[in-house]
Design a protein around this motif. Structure first.
Motif, PDB file in Angstrom:
ATOM      1  N   LEU A 110      38.419 -39.740  12.246  1.00 53.39           N
ATOM      2  CA  LEU A 110      39.555 -39.182  11.860  1.00 53.39           C
ATOM      3  C   LEU A 110      40.053 -39.590  10.476  1.00 53.39           C
ATOM      4  CD1 LEU A 110      41.774 -36.980  12.700  1.00 53.39           C
ATOM      5  CD2 LEU A 110      43.200 -38.859  13.489  1.00 53.39           C
ATOM      6  N   ALA A 111      39.913 -40.860  10.319  1.00 53.12           N
ATOM      7  CA  ALA A 111      40.266 -41.229   8.876  1.00 53.12           C
ATOM      8  C   ALA A 111      39.356 -40.507   7.913  1.00 53.12           C
ATOM      9  CB  ALA A 111      39.974 -42.727   8.830  1.00 53.12           C
ATOM     10  N   LEU A 112      37.928 -40.714   8.235  1.00 52.01           N
ATOM     11  CA  LEU A 112      37.086 -39.782   7.348  1.00 52.01           C
ATOM     12  C   LEU A 112      37.419 -38.583   7.023  1.00 52.01           C
ATOM     13  CD1 LEU A 112      34.307 -39.704   5.612  1.00 52.01           C
ATOM     14  CD2 LEU A 112      32.937 -39.458   7.936  1.00 52.01           C
ATOM     15  N   ALA A 113      37.561 -37.656   8.287  1.00 56.67           N
ATOM     16  CA  ALA A 113      37.816 -36.435   8.201  1.00 56.67           C
ATOM     17  C   ALA A 113      39.066 -36.158   7.237  1.00 56.67           C
ATOM     18  CB  ALA A 113      38.122 -35.677   9.561  1.00 56.67           C
ATOM     19  N   GLN A 114      40.087 -36.759   7.476  1.00 57.13           N
ATOM     20  CA  GLN A 114      41.185 -36.646   6.880  1.00 57.13           C
ATOM     21  C   GLN A 114      41.141 -37.108   5.328  1.00 57.13           C
ATOM     22  OE1 GLN A 114      44.155 -39.023   9.417  1.00 57.13           O
ATOM     23  NE2 GLN A 114      44.640 -36.995  10.203  1.00 57.13           N
ATOM     24  N   ALA A 115      40.483 -37.899   4.973  1.00 56.42           N
ATOM     25  CA  ALA A 115      40.024 -38.474   3.652  1.00 56.42           C
ATOM     26  C   ALA A 115      39.512 -37.461   3.170  1.00 56.42           C
ATOM     27  CB  ALA A 115      39.241 -39.748   3.559  1.00 56.42           C
ATOM     28  N   TYR A 116      38.411 -36.511   3.409  1.00 62.09           N
ATOM     29  CA  TYR A 116      37.646 -35.266   3.183  1.00 62.09           C
ATOM     30  C   TYR A 116      38.594 -34.328   2.810  1.00 62.09           C
ATOM     31  CZ  TYR A 116      34.538 -31.330   3.217  1.00 62.09           C
ATOM     32  OH  TYR A 116      34.172 -30.125   2.904  1.00 62.09           O
ATOM     33  N   ALA A 117      39.610 -33.911   3.834  1.00 59.55           N
ATOM     34  CA  ALA A 117      40.378 -32.856   3.697  1.00 59.55           C
ATOM     35  C   ALA A 117      41.391 -32.939   2.488  1.00 59.55           C
ATOM     36  CB  ALA A 117      41.300 -32.542   5.004  1.00 59.55           C
ATOM     37  N   ALA A 118      42.066 -34.294   2.435  1.00 61.69           N
ATOM     38  CA  ALA A 118      42.769 -34.271   1.366  1.00 61.69           C
ATOM     39  C   ALA A 118      42.145 -34.448   0.009  1.00 61.69           C
ATOM     40  CB  ALA A 118      43.620 -35.732   1.320  1.00 61.69           C
ATOM     41  N   ALA A 119      40.908 -34.834  -0.043  1.00 60.41           N
ATOM     42  CA  ALA A 119      40.217 -34.785  -1.382  1.00 60.41           C
ATOM     43  C   ALA A 119      39.695 -33.155  -1.686  1.00 60.41           C
ATOM     44  CB  ALA A 119      39.067 -35.670  -1.220  1.00 60.41           C
ATOM     45  N   GLY A 120      39.684 -32.624  -0.816  1.00 53.64           N
ATOM     46  CA  GLY A 120      39.251 -31.146  -1.192  1.00 53.64           C
ATOM     47  C   GLY A 120      40.262 -30.255  -1.538  1.00 53.64           C
ATOM     48  N   ALA A 121      41.513 -30.195  -0.909  1.00 55.11           N
ATOM     49  CA  ALA A 121      42.640 -29.587  -1.306  1.00 55.11           C
ATOM     50  C   ALA A 121      42.217 -28.000  -1.039  1.00 55.11           C
ATOM     51  CB  ALA A 121      43.239 -29.694  -2.672  1.00 55.11           C
ATOM     52  N   ARG A 122      41.412 -27.857  -0.048  1.00 52.23           N
ATOM     53  CA  ARG A 122      40.810 -26.391   0.463  1.00 52.23           C
ATOM     54  C   ARG A 122      41.217 -26.274   1.994  1.00 52.23           C
ATOM     55  NH1 ARG A 122      37.325 -23.936  -2.769  1.00 52.23           N
ATOM     56  NH2 ARG A 122      36.664 -22.665  -1.014  1.00 52.23           N
ATOM     57  N   ALA A 123      41.904 -25.020   2.254  1.00 56.53           N
ATOM     58  CA  ALA A 123      42.386 -24.910   3.415  1.00 56.53           C
ATOM     59  C   ALA A 123      41.139 -24.700   4.408  1.00 56.53           C
ATOM     60  CB  ALA A 123      43.190 -23.602   3.640  1.00 56.53           C
ATOM     61  N   ASP A 124      39.976 -24.230   3.999  1.00 58.54           N
ATOM     62  CA  ASP A 124      38.793 -24.048   4.741  1.00 58.54           C
ATOM     63  C   ASP A 124      38.097 -24.904   4.892  1.00 58.54           C
ATOM     64  OD1 ASP A 124      37.818 -23.821   2.171  1.00 58.54           O
ATOM     65  OD2 ASP A 124      36.884 -22.208   2.342  1.00 58.54           O
ATOM     66  N   LEU A 125      38.274 -26.224   4.321  1.00 57.55           N
ATOM     67  CA  LEU A 125      37.437 -27.494   4.507  1.00 57.55           C
ATOM     68  C   LEU A 125      36.002 -27.360   3.845  1.00 57.55           C
ATOM     69  CD1 LEU A 125      38.983 -28.622   7.950  1.00 57.55           C
ATOM     70  CD2 LEU A 125      39.288 -29.637   5.594  1.00 57.55           C
ATOM     71  N   ALA A 126      35.743 -26.423   3.062  1.00 62.19           N
ATOM     72  CA  ALA A 126      34.383 -26.132   2.659  1.00 62.19           C
ATOM     73  C   ALA A 126      33.978 -27.237   1.604  1.00 62.19           C
ATOM     74  CB  ALA A 126      34.202 -24.966   1.805  1.00 62.19           C
ATOM     75  N   GLY A 127      32.883 -27.686   1.666  1.00 58.74           N
ATOM     76  CA  GLY A 127      32.322 -28.839   0.886  1.00 58.74           C
ATOM     77  C   GLY A 127      30.879 -29.254   1.168  1.00 58.74           C
ATOM     78  N   TYR A 128      30.624 -30.403   0.779  1.00 59.68           N
ATOM     79  CA  TYR A 128      29.085 -30.724   1.108  1.00 59.68           C
ATOM     80  C   TYR A 128      29.100 -32.060   1.436  1.00 59.68           C
ATOM     81  CZ  TYR A 128      28.209 -26.477  -1.719  1.00 59.68           C
ATOM     82  OH  TYR A 128      28.129 -25.213  -1.927  1.00 59.68           O
ATOM     83  N   LEU A 129      27.641 -32.577   2.130  1.00 57.17           N
ATOM     84  CA  LEU A 129      27.439 -33.763   2.773  1.00 57.17           C
ATOM     85  C   LEU A 129      26.187 -34.110   2.039  1.00 57.17           C
ATOM     86  CD1 LEU A 129      27.457 -35.930   4.759  1.00 57.17           C
ATOM     87  CD2 LEU A 129      26.543 -34.390   6.475  1.00 57.17           C
ATOM     88  N   ILE A 130      25.972 -35.296   1.600  1.00 58.43           N
ATOM     89  CA  ILE A 130      24.782 -35.976   1.058  1.00 58.43           C
ATOM     90  C   ILE A 130      24.293 -37.320   2.168  1.00 58.43           C
ATOM     91  CG2 ILE A 130      23.846 -37.570  -0.719  1.00 58.43           C
ATOM     92  CD1 ILE A 130      25.182 -35.832  -2.845  1.00 58.43           C
ATOM     93  N   VAL A 131      23.428 -37.082   2.783  1.00 58.56           N
ATOM     94  CA  VAL A 131      22.847 -38.056   3.389  1.00 58.56           C
ATOM     95  C   VAL A 131      21.525 -38.762   2.669  1.00 58.56           C
ATOM     96  CG1 VAL A 131      21.843 -39.044   5.677  1.00 58.56           C
ATOM     97  CG2 VAL A 131      23.392 -37.155   5.544  1.00 58.56           C
ATOM     98  N   VAL A 132      21.725 -40.101   2.198  1.00 52.33           N
ATOM     99  CA  VAL A 132      20.645 -40.607   1.147  1.00 52.33           C
ATOM    100  C   VAL A 132      20.416 -42.222   1.759  1.00 52.33           C
ATOM    101  CG1 VAL A 132      22.319 -41.276  -0.296  1.00 52.33           C
ATOM    102  CG2 VAL A 132      19.892 -40.829  -1.105  1.00 52.33           C
ATOM    103  N   GLU A 133      19.267 -42.391   1.784  1.00 58.05           N
ATOM    104  CA  GLU A 133      18.820 -43.802   2.144  1.00 58.05           C
ATOM    105  C   GLU A 133      18.911 -44.772   0.809  1.00 58.05           C
ATOM    106  OE1 GLU A 133      15.149 -43.489   4.147  1.00 58.05           O
ATOM    107  OE2 GLU A 133      16.029 -42.462   5.893  1.00 58.05           O
ATOM    108  N   LEU A 134      19.506 -46.021   1.161  1.00 60.98           N
ATOM    109  CA  LEU A 134      19.706 -47.013   0.195  1.00 60.98           C
ATOM    110  C   LEU A 134      18.848 -48.200   0.592  1.00 60.98           C
ATOM    111  CD1 LEU A 134      21.594 -48.070  -2.092  1.00 60.98           C
ATOM    112  CD2 LEU A 134      23.232 -48.947  -0.341  1.00 60.98           C
ATOM    113  N   PRO A 135      17.924 -48.476  -0.030  1.00 63.40           N
ATOM    114  CA  PRO A 135      16.957 -49.412   0.155  1.00 63.40           C
ATOM    115  C   PRO A 135      17.704 -50.829   0.306  1.00 63.40           C
ATOM    116  CG  PRO A 135      16.099 -48.402  -1.962  1.00 63.40           C
ATOM    117  CD  PRO A 135      17.593 -47.880  -1.474  1.00 63.40           C
ATOM    118  N   GLY A 136      17.047 -51.715   1.303  1.00 64.10           N
ATOM    119  CA  GLY A 136      17.809 -52.995   1.427  1.00 64.10           C
ATOM    120  C   GLY A 136      17.786 -53.296   2.968  1.00 64.10           C
ATOM    121  N   ASP A 137      18.287 -54.505   3.397  1.00 61.72           N
ATOM    122  CA  ASP A 137      18.268 -54.794   4.576  1.00 61.72           C
ATOM    123  C   ASP A 137      19.904 -55.184   4.992  1.00 61.72           C
ATOM    124  OD1 ASP A 137      15.695 -55.024   4.990  1.00 61.72           O
ATOM    125  OD2 ASP A 137      15.704 -56.844   3.837  1.00 61.72           O
TER     126      ASP A 137
END
Length: 439
Positions: free
Chosen positions: A395-422
């Motif tokens: 819920l915290a993530l979804a609300q941070a995303y909603a507030a950051a977009g200022a779009r009623a339809d919640l349109a946006g993007y998602l990047i999934v990327v691997e970060l080398p390391g352990d």
């Protein structure tokens, strides 16, 4: 909004997977304002209480024992996929179930592809070393690319040195392998590229399509550690709290199977998704917390991916997918896993919470994560007495995303990327990347 389901329904659906998601027509969809107004106390899930969870587990274990006790024959064969799915989810009766799988593997050449996929996935998830000697003679009998791929990845998991042998066998068995996205991904695994990963800072700074918010999910290769989800606002700045600390929320992009993202129920593929809204799921392992509805290329039409009207929209192509990326990332094959996964038919990989008890995976490298079937999962805390939601990273993530977009339809993007390391991805690593992207 309080979502309640009778416990009997939850028990009946207890073994449902993350995908496919088939919401009823009355499913609740959220606007940004509705999502931002939610509080954890508004949500409850009776099966997440101690009593509810115990009932689910006891029912599942009883089902496992019933299936284990079936005599050899068609009824037991039909029960094997559900048996191994439950064994993997609950980490229960793994030793007792092993002989049934090893007995079934040599017969898979005469089975339909769905049965092949289910039992080969169990081999990869639970018994790779024991299964490997049985898989080599089986490979020539696997004429569909999905079962062949699962068997090949299982052999690699048992012995990474098997790569050259598999790389020689693949084109012999599938001469047109380059036209199959699953086999393309497998060949990339067998013959890895030598090029280094492009600068992550350039990807984090990339506009994608200007004016839309972006979730950036930083994950480790192999996905055996917890990653972190960041949020970039529509203005291009990463979200921070009032004290100036970067918003960085733990998130797991590991499937229980551990298979690559181009295969059914495999890990979340690396690459670019679109986000088209938020809703509630029917799956009891997800629970009532709103998910963010992320879609892969192909699963989303080009117009839906770009959040435009369909009029005059282009057809999907690899070049269209690359057009979202900074130039340095367009030729880097690992980041096109999402493109290949969409071509392979994967869908409904959501950003969601979880009602699964983390205790099932105590001692794992990703604990307290709760892997499911390839979605991106954030932990949640449920009241043991009532099943009411106490705290939710989802819920915290979804609300941070909603507030950051200022779009009623919640349109946006998602990047999934691997970060080398352990080890788990740390806020310090994320902070360094964000600072580099800002420069």
């Amino acid at each position: 909004m309080i979502l309640r389901r009778p416990l009997l329904v939850l028990l009946t659906l207890a073994l449902a997977a993350c995908a496919p998601l088939r919401p009823p027509s009355a499913e609740k969809r959220y606007s940004a304002a509705e999502l931002l107004a939610l509080k954890p106390a508004d949500l409850s899930w009776p099966a997440a209480s101690t009593d509810g969870e115990r009932a689910l587990r006891e029912r599942a274990l009883a089902g496992i024992r019933t299936r284990l006790a079936l005599p050899p024959g068609p009824e037991r064969d039909a029960a094997l996929p559900a048996l191994f799915d439950a064994v993997a989810q609950y980490n229960a009766e793994i030793d007792a179930a092993r002989p049934l799988l090893l007995e079934a593997l040599p017969t898979l050449g005469s089975r339909d592809p769905d049965m092949q996929r289910a039992l080969l996935t169990a081999a990869h998830t639970l018994y790779p070393a024991e299964s490997a000697p049985l898989l080599w003679p089986l490979l020539p009998q696997l004429t569909a690319s999905k079962p062949f791929g699962i068997a090949a990845y299982t052999l690699l998991r048992a012995d990474p040195g098997a790569a050259p042998r598999l790389a020689a066998l693949l084109p012999q068995q599938f001469p047109a392998w380059a036209d199959d996205p699953r086999l393309t991904a497998l060949m990339q695994r067998l013959q890895p590229i030598a090029a280094p990963q492009p600068p992550l800072a350039e990807l984090l700074a990339a506009p994608l399509r200007p004016g839309y918010p972006v979730i950036v999910s930083l994950q480790r290769p192999g996905r055996q550690q917890m990653g972190l989800a960041l949020v970039r606002a529509a203005d291009g700045r990463f979200v921070r709290d009032a004290a100036g600390r970067l918003f960085a929320s733990p998130q797991l992009a590991l499937a229980r199977s551990g298979l690559p993202g181009t295969l059914t129920n495999g890990n979340t593929p690396q690459g670019l998704f679109t986000i088209v809204g938020a809703g509630t799921a029917t799956n009891p392992n997800i629970g009532p917390t709103p998910y963010l509805h992320s879609k892969l290329p192909i699963e989303a039409t080009p117009a839906e991916f770009e959040h435009v009207d369909a009029t005059g929209a282009a057809d999907w192509s690899e070049a269209l997918y690359e057009s979202y990326l900074p130039e340095s990332w367009r030729g880097w094959a690992p980041f096109k896993e999402a493109w290949l996964a969409g071509r392979a038919g994967r869908d409904e990989l959501l950003v969601h919470g979880t009602t699964i008890n983390p205790a099932y995976y105590a001692g794992s490298a990703y604990f307290p994560g709760t892997p499911q079937q390839g979605c991106m999962i954030s932990n949640e805390d449920w009241d043991p007495a009532s099943g009411r939601l106490l705290a939710s990273r989802q819920l915290a993530l979804a609300q941070a995303y909603a507030a950051a977009g200022a779009r009623a339809d919640l349109a946006g993007y998602l990047i999934v990327v691997e970060l080398p390391g352990d080890g788990p991805v740390t806020p310090a690593e994320a902070q360094a990347l964000v600072l580099a992207a800002g420069r």
